[in-house]
Write an enzyme that holds these catalytic residues in place. Structure first.
Site, mmCIF file in Angstrom:
data_model
loop_
_atom_site.group_PDB
_atom_site.id
_atom_site.type_symbol
_atom_site.label_atom_id
_atom_site.label_comp_id
_atom_site.label_asym_id
_atom_site.label_seq_id
_atom_site.Cartn_x
_atom_site.Cartn_y
_atom_site.Cartn_z
ATOM 1 N N HIS A 95 -9.109 -1.939 11.156
ATOM 2 C CA HIS A 95 -10.572 -2.735 10.707
ATOM 3 C C HIS A 95 -11.401 -2.595 12.053
ATOM 4 C CE1 HIS A 95 -8.278 -5.314 7.954
ATOM 5 N NE2 HIS A 95 -8.305 -4.185 7.334
ATOM 6 N N HIS A 154 -14.911 -3.043 4.617
ATOM 7 C CA HIS A 154 -13.686 -3.402 4.824
ATOM 8 C C HIS A 154 -12.837 -2.958 6.141
ATOM 9 C CE1 HIS A 154 -9.149 -3.500 2.689
ATOM 10 N NE2 HIS A 154 -9.164 -3.428 4.018
ATOM 11 N N GLU A 171 0.893 -1.331 0.180
ATOM 12 C CA GLU A 171 0.013 -0.130 0.120
ATOM 13 C C GLU A 171 0.924 1.363 -0.057
ATOM 14 O OE1 GLU A 171 -3.102 0.005 -0.294
ATOM 15 O OE2 GLU A 171 -3.875 -1.975 0.567
ATOM 16 N N HIS A 219 -4.583 2.755 9.066
ATOM 17 C CA HIS A 219 -5.502 2.284 8.480
ATOM 18 C C HIS A 219 -5.948 0.707 9.228
ATOM 19 C CE1 HIS A 219 -8.226 -0.418 6.078
ATOM 20 N NE2 HIS A 219 -7.439 -1.147 5.848
#
Length: 266
Positions: A143, A213, A118, A141
């Site tokens: 979850h 996501h 990424e 980032h």
């Protein structure tokens, strides 16, 4: 954690990243190799610091990224490894003056280490921040469970309603996630479409909630990025728990929300 070769201010940021990694793991927000963290550390290095590191890795990068020092997690590495073995699971890379590649100047100790796939997406956000929000140096980032659930709910199709529903759950959510959440439509991970949609989200929101996501945010440091996700997820959790208990929560009234907005100049 061997940080002795780094400037003190850089070492301080690396310690924050390790601490946030422990928070993410404890919350079960970064299963296996899920999630990633990057930080533009360029302001913490002086012009006199001569970047010394591994052999040069050739890779065409955006010209605007030339001369940047970037902390980034490793491809396939686990965020939980940042707690006790951060040198193996992440690195600081220096992008050369013509952006034709980079050298790893710290970390990357694991066999076969390479920066996250990424990297290009993270660089796109850092370059956006460099122009539009130069105080924002960290990108996170993860979850967050309840936020992901919200992205599966029909309310996700109405961004204004989703934000109002979460903001009204308690004053802290309205105050500490003032710009709210962008409902980022589903795109395949690592895609240009997802990178562009995420960067666009930060033109007006604090968090990009990727449909089905996870969530991505950017802030001056990783601890403040954590706070965005932590507080927003609390609002989502309160809302979901209310629904699970069988009632629609009254929440803060429009007048009460307006009072907060005036008090905190939101």
């Amino acid at each position: 954690m061997n940080l002795s070769t780094l400037p003190d201010k850089v070492a301080k940021e690396i310690n924050k990243i390790s601490k946030v990694a422990s928070y993410l793991w404890q919350r079960e927000w970064v299963e296996r190799n899920g999630g990633n963290i990057s930080m533009n550390l360029t302001p913490f290095f002086s012009d006199s610091d001569e970047p010394k590191g591994s052999s040069f890795i050739s890779q065409e990068l955006p010209k605007e990224a030339a001369g940047l020092y970037i902390f980034v997690t490793g491809a396939g590495c686990y965020i939980r490894s940042l707690i006790d073995d951060i040198e193996a699971a992440s690195c600081i890379l220096y992008i050369n003056k013509d952006a034709s590649g980079y050298s790893i100047i710290w970390g990357g100790d694991a066999e076969g280490f390479r920066p996250t796939s990424e990297l290009a997406s993270h660089l796109e956000i850092h370059l956006f921040n460099k122009i539009n929000n130069p105080e924002n140096l960290a990108v996170l980032h993860a979850h967050p469970i309840e936020l992901i659930i919200m992205s599966h709910h029909p309310i996700f199709k109405d961004e204004e309603k989703l934000n109002h529903s979460i903001w009204k759950m308690c004053p802290e959510v309205r105050v500490y996630v003032p710009k709210g959440i962008n409902c980022t439509p589903y795109s395949i991970t690592q895609s240009d479409d997802l990178a562009k949609a995420t960067t666009h989200a930060f033109t007006y929101r604090d968090i990009a909630l990727w449909e089905k996501h996870g969530a991505t945010t950017t802030a001056p440091d990783v601890m403040q990025a954590w706070d965005f996700l932590d507080v927003a997820n609390k609002g989502a959790k309160l809302l979901l728990n209310s629904w699970a208990a069988g009632f629609e929560p009254e929440g803060l009234s429009k007048e009460q929300l307006h009072g907060l907005e005036q008090l905190f100049k939101l």
